[in-house]
Design an enzyme around this catalytic site. Structure first.
Site, mmCIF file in Angstrom:
data_model
loop_
_atom_site.group_PDB
_atom_site.id
_atom_site.type_symbol
_atom_site.label_atom_id
_atom_site.label_comp_id
_atom_site.label_asym_id
_atom_site.label_seq_id
_atom_site.Cartn_x
_atom_site.Cartn_y
_atom_site.Cartn_z
ATOM 1 N N TYR A 165 0.767 -1.248 0.000
ATOM 2 C CA TYR A 165 0.000 0.000 0.000
ATOM 3 C C TYR A 165 0.803 1.307 0.000
ATOM 4 O O TYR A 165 0.229 2.369 -0.190
ATOM 5 C CB TYR A 165 -0.991 -0.014 1.173
ATOM 6 C CG TYR A 165 -2.030 -1.108 0.984
ATOM 7 C CD1 TYR A 165 -3.038 -0.956 0.054
ATOM 8 C CD2 TYR A 165 -1.955 -2.295 1.699
ATOM 9 C CE1 TYR A 165 -3.972 -1.961 -0.152
ATOM 10 C CE2 TYR A 165 -2.891 -3.306 1.492
ATOM 11 C CZ TYR A 165 -3.889 -3.129 0.563
ATOM 12 O OH TYR A 165 -4.814 -4.122 0.350
ATOM 13 N N TYR B 252 -8.996 -4.323 10.871
ATOM 14 C CA TYR B 252 -10.195 -3.968 10.104
ATOM 15 C C TYR B 252 -9.921 -4.108 8.616
ATOM 16 O O TYR B 252 -8.809 -4.414 8.214
ATOM 17 C CB TYR B 252 -10.715 -2.572 10.451
ATOM 18 C CG TYR B 252 -9.818 -1.397 10.108
ATOM 19 C CD1 TYR B 252 -8.896 -0.903 11.035
ATOM 20 C CD2 TYR B 252 -9.897 -0.748 8.879
ATOM 21 C CE1 TYR B 252 -8.102 0.190 10.746
ATOM 22 C CE2 TYR B 252 -9.110 0.357 8.577
ATOM 23 C CZ TYR B 252 -8.204 0.816 9.510
ATOM 24 O OH TYR B 252 -7.414 1.899 9.210
HETATM 25 C C1 LIG Z 1 -2.841 -8.169 -3.076
HETATM 26 C C2 LIG Z 1 -3.821 -8.242 -4.225
HETATM 27 C C3 LIG Z 1 -5.111 -7.534 -3.838
HETATM 28 C C4 LIG Z 1 -3.182 -7.550 -5.441
HETATM 29 O O1 LIG Z 1 -4.122 -7.531 -6.511
HETATM 30 P P1 LIG Z 1 -3.663 -7.334 -8.063
HETATM 31 O O2 LIG Z 1 -4.866 -6.983 -8.830
HETATM 32 O O3 LIG Z 1 -2.891 -8.531 -8.470
HETATM 33 O O4 LIG Z 1 -2.696 -6.084 -7.957
HETATM 34 P P2 LIG Z 1 -2.364 -5.072 -9.182
HETATM 35 O O5 LIG Z 1 -2.166 -5.864 -10.429
HETATM 36 O O6 LIG Z 1 -3.370 -3.991 -9.234
HETATM 37 O O7 LIG Z 1 -1.008 -4.480 -8.716
HETATM 38 C C5 LIG Z 1 -0.855 -3.129 -8.334
HETATM 39 C C6 LIG Z 1 0.521 -2.938 -7.804
HETATM 40 O O8 LIG Z 1 0.684 -3.688 -6.591
HETATM 41 C C7 LIG Z 1 1.780 -4.578 -6.719
HETATM 42 N N1 LIG Z 1 1.397 -5.763 -5.954
HETATM 43 C C8 LIG Z 1 0.338 -6.549 -6.185
HETATM 44 N N2 LIG Z 1 0.281 -7.513 -5.246
HETATM 45 C C9 LIG Z 1 1.317 -7.326 -4.425
HETATM 46 C C10 LIG Z 1 1.794 -8.014 -3.299
HETATM 47 N N3 LIG Z 1 1.182 -9.095 -2.813
HETATM 48 N N4 LIG Z 1 2.906 -7.548 -2.691
HETATM 49 C C11 LIG Z 1 3.543 -6.450 -3.179
HETATM 50 N N5 LIG Z 1 3.123 -5.760 -4.252
HETATM 51 C C12 LIG Z 1 2.043 -6.212 -4.876
HETATM 52 C C13 LIG Z 1 1.936 -4.832 -8.184
HETATM 53 O O9 LIG Z 1 3.248 -5.235 -8.486
HETATM 54 C C14 LIG Z 1 1.594 -3.475 -8.762
HETATM 55 O O10 LIG Z 1 2.691 -2.604 -8.603
HETATM 56 P P3 LIG Z 1 2.894 -1.302 -9.572
HETATM 57 O O11 LIG Z 1 1.531 -0.814 -9.993
HETATM 58 O O12 LIG Z 1 3.599 -0.336 -8.697
HETATM 59 O O13 LIG Z 1 3.683 -1.821 -10.720
HETATM 60 C C15 LIG Z 1 -4.134 -9.698 -4.597
HETATM 61 O O14 LIG Z 1 -2.949 -10.386 -4.855
HETATM 62 C C16 LIG Z 1 -4.888 -10.477 -3.533
HETATM 63 O O15 LIG Z 1 -6.107 -10.520 -3.552
HETATM 64 N N6 LIG Z 1 -4.173 -11.130 -2.574
HETATM 65 C C17 LIG Z 1 -4.802 -11.958 -1.548
HETATM 66 C C18 LIG Z 1 -5.642 -11.121 -0.561
HETATM 67 C C19 LIG Z 1 -4.847 -9.997 0.044
HETATM 68 O O16 LIG Z 1 -3.765 -10.169 0.566
HETATM 69 N N7 LIG Z 1 -5.426 -8.800 0.004
HETATM 70 C C20 LIG Z 1 -4.854 -7.615 0.581
HETATM 71 C C21 LIG Z 1 -5.585 -7.389 1.846
HETATM 72 S S1 LIG Z 1 -4.894 -6.113 2.826
#
Ligand SMILES: CC(C)(COP(=O)(O)OP(=O)(O)OC[C@H]1O[C@@H](n2cnc3c(N)ncnc32)[C@H](O)[C@@H]1OP(=O)(O)O)[C@@H](O)C(=O)NCCC(=O)NCCS
Length: 433
Positions: free
Chosen positions: A151, A433
Site C-alpha cells: 500500500y 479492520y
Molecule cells: C494483493 C492483491 C489484492 C493484489 O491484486 P492485483 O490486482 O494482483 O494487484 P495489481 O495488479 O493492481 O497491482 C498493483 C501494484 O501492486 C503490486 N502488488 C500486487 N500484489 C502485491 C503483493 N502481494 N505484494 C507487493 N506488491 C504487490 C503490483 O506489483 C503493482 O505494482 P505497480 O503498480 O507499482 O507496478 C491480490 O494479490 C490479492 O487478492 N491477494 C490476496 C488477498 C490480500 O492479501 N489482500 C490484501 C488485503 S490487505
C-alpha cells in the site's frame, strides 16, 4: 463529529472507465439483493484463502456487509455473478493526537481473484476508493494489511506500529503495584459487551484508534460461527473500587505440553485506566499452570515490561499494523495537537496528486495550528505523503524517517519536526479492520 455514509458515494468514474477498457464492470453492490450480497461475501472469503462459508457464517457476515460500501469487479455486466475482485469501505472516526477526531475512510476486504491477479485491478480499486473519499471530503484514509509491501505505492504509511509480547511467566514474575478493584469472569456474551463498552470509552486516549463494530466484538469473544476455537475463549473484566467496569480481556488457553502446562493467548485486552491494565496483565501472568503468555497489538508504550520482576522474561516484537493516508493536508494537520512549536515549509510529493505541493506549517501554543499552501517559499523539508502520514500519528520519530531517507531536511528541522509531531501517549490500533 458528523460521519457521512460511504454507501451514498457512487462508484468512481475513473476506475469504471479504466476497468471497462479491460472488459470488466466495476460497481457498488446493491446490498439489498441477497444473492449479490452472498456472492460478494463468498468472493471475499475465497480471496483471503478461507474455506467456503456456511449459511450461518454468511448470515453472520451480512450485518457487516450491510454497514459498508461494497464495491466489486465483474467479468460481465450481469449482476448475479461472482465478483473477480472486492473491496469495502466505511467512514469512521479516528482518534488524533490530543484526543480530537476526524472522519476516516476505512478500507477493508481487498481481494483480487487468483485468476485475475497482476492486471492492475487492485490499483483501480484502491485509487477508486481514495478518489471517492476525496470527492466526499474525507481528509484521511486507513487500512490494516495482509502484506506490508502493497500500500505504500498509494501513499499509505505504516503510522501505527504495534508490539507483540511473548512472556516467559516463570522468569518474568510480577512486580506491579497492588490495585484497588477486582477481576471477575464473564460469559462470552457479556465479554463481547464489555470489550465494546470499554474499547469505546478508551479509544479517545490514543491516536489511531477507531471504534469496533458488533461482529468484531462477538468474533473476539469466540462467538462467530465457524470459529472452531471459539469455545476456548474465556473472558474477565476489571471493576474499580466503585464497581465500574474499567477493563476487559478475552483470552484462550492451550495445553502446550500435554502435561498440565498451558500457554495463554490474550486475544484482546482493553483498559480505561492504568489500574485496569495492571490488574488484567497480572491475571494473565500470574495464572496458575501457565508458562507462557502471548499478546499482540499492544501499544509501544505498554507498561508490561515495567510490571514484571525480570524484564528479560518479556520479549517484544514490533511490527507494522495500522496504515494511514492523508488526503487533505490542511484539514488533517490542523485537527491534531502538537507537542512543540513549529514553523516550517514542507514539500510533499504524492503519487496520486491529492496533497502534492509546498505547505507552510505554523504551530505554536498561542493559536490554532495554521497550515497553508505556499508558492516560491524556501523549503525546509521534503517528504512524500506516505512519510507525512506516518509522522502525523505521532508514534514514529522524524529522526527514524530522516535516517531512512524518507525526510530530506537539515538536522535542526528534523529535530523540530520530531518534537512537534510526537504524540503522548503512543498511538495505537488494537483491532484489525
Ligand atoms: C494483493 C492483491 C489484492 C493484489 O491484486 P492485483 O490486482 O494482483 O494487484 P495489481 O495488479 O493492481 O497491482 C498493483 C501494484 O501492486 C503490486 N502488488 C500486487 N500484489 C502485491 C503483493 N502481494 N505484494 C507487493 N506488491 C504487490 C503490483 O506489483 C503493482 O505494482 P505497480 O503498480 O507499482 O507496478 C491480490 O494479490 C490479492 O487478492 N491477494 C490476496 C488477498 C490480500 O492479501 N489482500 C490484501 C488485503 S490487505
Amino acid at each position: 463529529m458528523t460521519v457521512i455514509d460511504s454507501r451514498d458515494i457512487p462508484a468512481d468514474p475513473e476506475s469504471i472507465e479504466r476497468l471497462a477498457a479491460g472488459s470488466l464492470t466495476y460497481r457498488v453492490v446493491d446490498g439489498s439483493d441477497a444473492t449479490r450480497a452472498e456472492l460478494f461475501q463468498r468472493a471475499t472469503t475465497r480471496g483471503f484463502l478461507g474455506a467456503e462459508p456456511s449459511a450461518e457464517e454468511l448470515a453472520f457476515g451480512q450485518q457487516t456487509f450491510d454497514a459498508r460500501r461494497n464495491t466489486g469487479v465483474y467479468e460481465t455486466p450481469a449482476a448475479d455473478t461472482m465478483p473477480v475482485a472486492t473491496i469495502d469501505s466505511w467512514v469512521t472516526p479516528v482518534t488524533l493526537p490530543g484526543g480530537g477526531e476526524l472522519p476516516m475512510w476505512a478500507i477493508s476486504g481487498v481481494t483480487v481473484s487468483a485468476t485475475h491477479r497482476r492486471r492492475g485491478i487492485a490499483r483501480a480499486l484502491l485509487e477508486g476508493e481514495l478518489r471517492s473519499a476525496v470527492s466526499a471530503g474525507i481528509p484521511i484514509a486507513g487500512l490494516t494489511v495482509s502484506e506490508a509491501t502493497i500500500y505504500g505505492r498509494y501513499g499509505f504509511g505504516s503510522a501505527l506500529p504495534m508490539a507483540k509480547f511473548t512472556v516467559d511467566t516463570r522468569r518474568a514474575g510480577w512486580a506491579g503495584p497492588a490495585v484497588d478493584g477486582r477481576v471477575e469472569y464473564v460469559d462470552r456474551d457479556s465479554l463481547a459487551a464489555a470489550l465494546d463498552t470499554v474499547h469505546d470509552r478508551a479509544r479517545s486516549a490514543r491516536s489511531g484508534q477507531i471504534p469496533g463494530w458488533p461482529s468484531r466484538w462477538t468474533g473476539i469473544a469466540g462467538l462467530a460461527p465457524g470459529n472452531t476455537d471459539g469455545a476456548k475463549v474465556r473472558g474477565v473484566r476489571f471493576l474499580d473500587r466503585d464497581g465500574e467496569v474499567r477493563g476487559a480481556m478475552a483470552f484462550a488457553l492451550q495445553d502446550s505440553s500435554g502435561s498440565f502446562r498451558f500457554a495463554l493467548d490474550v486475544r484482546l485486552l482493553v483498559a480505561e485506566t492504568p489500574e485496569a491494565t495492571g490488574a488484567l496483565w497480572r491475571f494473565a501472568l500470574q495464572h496458575d499452570l501457565v508458562d507462557q503468555v502471548t499478546a499482540d497489538l499492544r501499544p509501544l508504550d505498554d507498561a508490561l515490561p515495567w510490571l514484571v520482576r525480570d524484564p528479560r522474561g518479556v520479549t517484544q516484537t514490533v511490527h507494522d499494523h495500522g496504515w494511514l493516508r492523508i488526503l487533505d493536508i490542511p484539514t488533517a494537520l490542523t485537527a491534531r495537537t502538537y507537542s512543540a512549536p513549529l514553523d516550517v515549509v514542507i514539500r510533499v510529493s504524492d503519487p496520486l496528486g491529492f496533497t502534492a505541493g509546498d505547505w507552510r506549517l505554523r504551530l505554536d501554543a498561542q493559536s490554532e495550528p495554521r497550515v497553508e499552501a505556499v508558492e516560491g517559499a524556501d523549503v525546509d523539508a521534503e517528504l512524500d505523503i506516505s512519510a507525512l502520514s506516518i509522522l502525523y500519528a505521532g508514534g514514529v520519530r522524524a529522526a527514524s524517517l530522516h535516517g531512512a531517507g524518507r525526510i530530506v531536511a537539515d538536522r535542526n528541522v528534523v529535530e523540530a519536526l520530531d518534537r512537534a509531531f510526537v504524540a503522548f501517549p503512543a498511538p495505537a490500533l488494537d483491532i484489525w479492520y
